[in-house]
Design a protein around this motif. Sequence first.
Motif, short mmCIF file in Angstrom:
data_model
loop_
_atom_site.label_atom_id
_atom_site.label_comp_id
_atom_site.label_asym_id
_atom_site.label_seq_id
_atom_site.Cartn_x
_atom_site.Cartn_y
_atom_site.Cartn_z
N SER A 66 -3.88 -2.87 6.49
CA SER A 66 -3.14 -2.79 5.22
C SER A 66 -4.11 -2.85 4.05
CB SER A 66 -2.15 -3.96 5.10
OG SER A 66 -1.18 -3.90 6.12
N ASN A 67 -3.74 -2.19 2.95
CA ASN A 67 -4.53 -2.33 1.73
C ASN A 67 -3.95 -3.45 0.87
OD1 ASN A 67 -2.31 -1.22 0.25
ND2 ASN A 67 -3.02 0.83 0.81
N GLN A 68 -4.67 -3.81 -0.18
CA GLN A 68 -4.28 -4.97 -0.97
C GLN A 68 -2.91 -4.80 -1.62
OE1 GLN A 68 -6.54 -7.48 -0.69
NE2 GLN A 68 -4.92 -8.79 -1.49
N SER A 69 -2.61 -3.60 -2.12
CA SER A 69 -1.33 -3.39 -2.79
C SER A 69 -0.16 -3.52 -1.81
CB SER A 69 -1.30 -2.02 -3.46
OG SER A 69 -1.46 -0.98 -2.50
N HIS A 70 -0.37 -3.04 -0.58
CA HIS A 70 0.68 -3.17 0.43
C HIS A 70 0.93 -4.62 0.79
CE1 HIS A 70 2.03 -3.05 4.80
NE2 HIS A 70 2.99 -2.39 4.17
N SER B 218 -5.58 -8.84 7.97
CA SER B 218 -5.13 -9.86 7.02
C SER B 218 -4.20 -10.85 7.70
CB SER B 218 -4.39 -9.22 5.84
OG SER B 218 -5.20 -8.25 5.21
N GLU C 10 0.29 -7.29 -1.09
CA GLU C 10 0.92 -7.97 -2.22
C GLU C 10 2.40 -7.60 -2.34
OE1 GLU C 10 -1.33 -7.21 -5.73
OE2 GLU C 10 -3.13 -8.26 -5.01
N GLY C 11 2.73 -6.34 -2.03
CA GLY C 11 4.13 -5.91 -2.06
C GLY C 11 4.96 -6.65 -1.03
N CYS D 261 4.29 -9.66 0.20
CA CYS D 261 4.40 -11.06 -0.25
C CYS D 261 5.49 -11.22 -1.31
CB CYS D 261 3.07 -11.55 -0.79
SG CYS D 261 1.78 -11.73 0.45
N LYS D 262 5.50 -10.30 -2.28
CA LYS D 262 6.53 -10.36 -3.33
C LYS D 262 7.93 -10.19 -2.75
CE LYS D 262 3.46 -8.56 -6.95
NZ LYS D 262 3.16 -7.39 -7.83
#
Length: 378
Positions: free
Chosen positions: A301-305, A243, A307-308, A310-311
């Motif tokens: 990395s997976n999507q939740s990681h 990513s 997004e975490g 980025c937040k």
Amino acid sequence: MFDFYDFMAGSRVEVHYIQNETKRQYLIRQSLQLKKWALLGGLIYYILSTIADFRFPPAVYQQTIPARLFLVLVPLMFITWTYWRKDKFDYTFNLGLLLYLGIASGLVHGFVYYTVIMSGGFFPKVGMAMLLLYSCLLLGLPILFGAICAVVLIVTAAVVYYLTSMPVINIALLTAFYTLFSVCCLIANKVCYFILKENYQLVQKIYHISIYDELTQVFNRRYFVENLHRIYHQAKREQSMLSIVTIDLDNFKLLNDTYGHVAGDDALVKISTIIKKYCKRPLDFVARTGGDEFAVLLYGSNQSHIEGICKSILSDIKSLSIQSSDDGKIISASIGVASTDFKGSVYDIEELIHNSDVAAYQSKKNGKNRFTVFNSES
């Protein structure tokens, strides 16, 4: 935004190979060519010297040639082959063998000199000076090893000269000459060593400059592209998700226009420190790819990681409360994420960079201070 093709058209720095090289490894590698040619030259010289022994009576060369052959020539052929034919070898073992060759060649030289003189022949004394030059300088031995060789050779020469009834005054003069000559060679050896050390430090400095952004001390655009290629192919082999997170700062131009570039530089340093703390895994890293733009490479990395992360970056940047103007606007970030997992939809490197830029632009267009995950269908 990040222009991949424009960057790749630029020149490439050729010092990256020393990235993980220690000073000792660098010095060994730099002296390798000197040793290779010195050994080859020494081998040729010693073969010719061995052949030249046939000019002496049979009673002499029947003693000198076996000594030359088994004590020096065979080991010399072996180590010359090792340096020229093997890519990797035990440096410590070879260093010991080089020390042996220096000492053995001196002892054998003394034996040949003694044998020839005692038989009534003539043997030139210049050979000892050549051995000292070879052992102290041309082989590139560490200073201690070179000094050991010099001492052994000089003592050997003095003893042999004494046994062949050379006048004491001549022995003293020759010993003084050999000592002075050896010291000069050892000094030259040391000077070369210091030059190599300075070169190592200079190359390390150049390498650092070539891959790090001078202001923020995160990686620069060059390093990002070069390592993206390497990591992309690794992710493809391992079928892992790769990513790119593009971080474009909001209101940064306004900050520079209002408070000046010093304030802008200070903001960039603080923000890069925030982003860098979320790149803790071995293959994750952040790079400054533009004036107010950063890129983060995330491996596996997976999507939740993602997004975490980025937040957290958005929250941390906002919490800095860096005012960009007198009307209360603060620095925030518009983030774009693009991924390829090599199992479903696969993007090449150029597409991956472009998609993350598009997603970051979408975040800015939709109000800033947010992140957008690229979706080819949207």
